[in-house]
Design an enzyme around this catalytic site. Structure first.
Site, mmCIF file in Angstrom:
data_model
loop_
_atom_site.group_PDB
_atom_site.id
_atom_site.type_symbol
_atom_site.label_atom_id
_atom_site.label_comp_id
_atom_site.label_asym_id
_atom_site.label_seq_id
_atom_site.Cartn_x
_atom_site.Cartn_y
_atom_site.Cartn_z
ATOM 1 N N ASP A 248 -29.682 33.626 -26.276
ATOM 2 C CA ASP A 248 -28.745 34.092 -25.251
ATOM 3 C C ASP A 248 -27.663 33.052 -25.017
ATOM 4 O OD1 ASP A 248 -29.840 36.757 -23.873
ATOM 5 O OD2 ASP A 248 -31.529 35.537 -24.503
ATOM 6 N N ASN A 258 -33.279 31.316 -24.597
ATOM 7 C CA ASN A 258 -33.677 32.621 -25.104
ATOM 8 C C ASN A 258 -34.770 33.177 -24.198
ATOM 9 O OD1 ASN A 258 -33.350 34.661 -27.210
ATOM 10 N ND2 ASN A 258 -35.440 34.175 -27.781
ATOM 11 N N LYS A 259 -35.229 34.381 -24.518
ATOM 12 C CA LYS A 259 -36.259 35.045 -23.731
ATOM 13 C C LYS A 259 -37.404 34.095 -23.402
ATOM 14 C CE LYS A 259 -38.355 38.595 -21.860
ATOM 15 N NZ LYS A 259 -37.783 39.361 -20.744
#
Length: 355
Positions: A248, A258-259
């Site tokens: 991201d 990121n996640k």
């Protein structure tokens, strides 16, 4: 409008342009990735504010919000199509751009580039006397070109990632890397690499189970879903060759946002000597982690599963949407210009070739 040279050929159903986010006749239609493939339904937005709300509500994820924002700008242009004053048209679109780009905080900087590009295209068109339906066509074409060129760029990234995977190798994924999953698999097929995938489920939205696994299955690859507490053991017992995720945010000093869960998977991969390749591009707006806002979402989503409450009343939840993986746990950043070591990722912006 004839749209040629489509880059979504041979990709899975949910990666086809019309099934990501699509503007047509005063509406934006978005595949509801919160429930796909359990049900195939679309959220229809009749205003750019509804598109922003859909992005905020996670109707679409991974690359989807960016496409939705671009198509949302076409919808905003439709909303103002009866206005003839150029200044009012531009002001309205600038306001729409802000609304769409700030639907989710962590990705606001990346979103700005897309929606501000639409505003720039509108300014140029309006300065030439283009208004009304003709201006809507201009901004829709901008949105389409953005999506098509993004797929073209991700085809290069997918090719660069596919080269890293051994013939008949096994990879593990985190969350849903969107277009790069499809393009990477498409490139693997061209290279005759019949790879296997293990996908972490990625609660609470189950993007890995519902989206990544669906794309791989739809494209004919061997794919297995594991729960979020199984990656380390699976890496060891299933001889995983490579761990990969999207991003991201990639900061200019090589941190990967990121996640949530990516960091612990990267640590496990590091422990077992398994390379971790992240896909994406560094963002000059984020020189380091001090400028990144980690979004925290509704904690109620953690104490339920697909709408079913799983805890006793009184139990609380906590839901940070992202985490940060430090550079020392990242083998390489896979971009459209090549693969960079995380400490050298700034060279992507400086124009140097791959490291």
């Amino acid at each position: 409008m004839i749209l040629e040279d489509r880059q979504d050929k041979d990709l899975a159903f949910m990666l086809k342009f019309e099934n990501v986010a699509w503007y047509e006749d005063g509406k934006v239609r978005i595949l509801d990735r919160r429930i796909y493939p359990i049900r195939t339904e679309f959220v229809v937005c009749k205003s750019h504010k509804e598109v922003a709300q859909a992005i905020k509500d996670m109707v679409t994820q991974s690359e989807g919000p960016y496409t939705a924002a671009a198509m949302g700008m076409a919808l905003a242009t439709y909303e103002i199509k009866n206005e003839t004053d150029p200044e009012k048209i531009v002001a309205y679109l600038e306001d729409a751009a802000y609304t769409l780009s700030h639907a989710r905080p962590t990705t606001a900087e990346q979103m700005k580039g897309i929606v501000n590009g639409a505003v720039k295209a509108a300014k140029e068109a309006v300065s030439k006397g283009v208004i009304g339906d003709a201006l809507v066509d201009v901004i829709f074409k901008y949105a389409y070109d953005y999506e098509n060129n993004n797929y073209r760029r991700y085809t290069v990234i997918g090719h660069n990632l596919a080269k890293m995977i051994p013939d008949n190798g096994t990879i593990m994924t985190q969350c849903f890397a969107g277009t790069v999953v499809g393009t990477m698999l498409r490139e693997c097929r061209k290279m005759n690499k019949n790879i296997k995938l293990f996908c972490a489920e990625t609660r609470p939205y189950y993007q890995g189970a519902r989206l990544t696994a669906s794309v791989a299955c739809d494209m004919g690859f061997d794919v297995t879903v594991i729960s979020d507490n199984m990656p380390a053991y699976t890496m060891k017992t299933k001889n995983v060759d490579l761990f990969t995720s999207a991003s991201d945010v990639i900061t200019m000093d090589g941190h990967v946002v990121n996640k949530v869960g990516t960091f612990q998977m990267a640590m496990a991969a590091h422990y077992y000597g398994i390379p971790y390749y992240c896909t994406g591009t560094p963002d000059p707006a984020h020189p380091d982690m001090s400028s990144v806002v980690i979004e925290e979402r509704d904690p109620a989503q953690v104490i339920e599963s697909l709408g079913q409450k799983t805890t006793m009343d009184g139990v609380k939840g906590y839901y940070p949407a992202f985490d940060c993986t430090p550079p020392e746990f990242v083998t390489g950043i896979v971009t459209d210009k090549g693969v960079y070591k995380p400490e050298d990722v700034h060279k992507y912006i400086e124009g140097d070739s791959e490291c």
